[in-house]
Scaffold this active site. Structure first.
Site, short mmCIF file in Angstrom:
data_model
loop_
_atom_site.label_atom_id
_atom_site.label_comp_id
_atom_site.label_asym_id
_atom_site.label_seq_id
_atom_site.Cartn_x
_atom_site.Cartn_y
_atom_site.Cartn_z
N LYS A 194 0.83 -1.21 0.00
CA LYS A 194 0.00 0.00 0.00
C LYS A 194 0.87 1.27 0.00
O LYS A 194 2.09 1.18 0.21
CB LYS A 194 -0.92 -0.05 1.22
N TYR A 215 -12.19 -2.84 -3.29
CA TYR A 215 -12.73 -3.01 -1.94
C TYR A 215 -14.26 -3.06 -1.92
O TYR A 215 -14.86 -2.76 -0.89
CB TYR A 215 -12.22 -1.88 -1.03
N ASN A 261 -1.84 -0.14 7.27
CA ASN A 261 -1.27 -1.45 7.59
C ASN A 261 -0.38 -2.05 6.49
O ASN A 261 -0.22 -3.26 6.40
CB ASN A 261 -2.37 -2.43 8.04
N HIS A 305 -1.65 -5.56 1.56
CA HIS A 305 -2.90 -6.32 1.41
C HIS A 305 -2.58 -7.68 0.80
O HIS A 305 -1.72 -7.78 -0.07
CB HIS A 305 -3.85 -5.58 0.46
N GLU A 307 -9.18 -10.70 -7.66
CA GLU A 307 -8.28 -9.55 -7.55
C GLU A 307 -7.21 -9.58 -8.65
O GLU A 307 -6.87 -8.54 -9.21
CB GLU A 307 -7.66 -9.53 -6.15
#
Ligand code: CMP
Length: 143
Positions: free
Chosen positions: A9, A49, A112, A115, A126
């Site tokens: 990310k 998402y 975080n 992913h 994905e």
């Protein structure tokens, strides 16, 4: 062979963790099968998402993902979906064990670092979203 989708990310890219993260997956024995350095727009992030669209943190999550470039990857190997999630650690860095990526490099669930697909089915979806050029067009290949 099983494949998973892994995304570093924007915070992971900005903090210079790309090499460290790729290294952990490589040293485990997985194979890097696709990689792109890309900044996605809002509608793309919302698609990625989509399952979380009802969550109160959805808008903030989308803003975070589009805030800078990400590193999108396909990794392949035995049980890579489940083992990849173990390498990454629990979603909330407050609960992720030291030795995992989030356990070592993150403290905030909203930042975080990485992913990873949560199932083989999510991985398939994905990978199709992020790497459409990898999908074989069987129909046109017949002609
Ligand atoms: P990821 O593995 O990308 O899957 C969904 C993401 O939603 C998750 O990592 C976090 O970045 C984010 N997320 C999950 N729960 C929360 C929360 N309570 N607050 C903010 N972000 C969250």
């Amino acid at each position: 062979m099983e494949q998973t989708f892994i995304m570093i990310k924007p915070d992971g890219v900005q903090r210079g963790l790309v090499g460290e993260i790729i290294s952990r997956f490589e040293k485990k024995g997985f194979y890097l099968k696709g990689l792109k350095f890309i900044t996605v727009d809002q509608s793309f992030a919302e698609k990625h998402y989509a399952d979380l669209s009802a969550k109160p943190f959805f808008n903030g999550l989308v803003e975070y993902i589009i805030s800078g470039p990400v590193v999108a990857m396909i990794w392949e190997g035995k049980n890579v979906v489940t083992t990849g999630r173990k390498i990454i650690g629990a979603t909330n860095p407050a609960e992720s064990a030291p030795g995992t990526i989030r356990g070592d490099f993150a403290i905030d669930i909203g930042r975080n670092v990485i992913h990873g697909s949560d199932s083989v089915e999510s991985a398939r979806k994905e990978i199709a979203l992020w790497f459409p050029e990898n999908q074989v067009n069987w129909h046109s290949s017949l002609h």
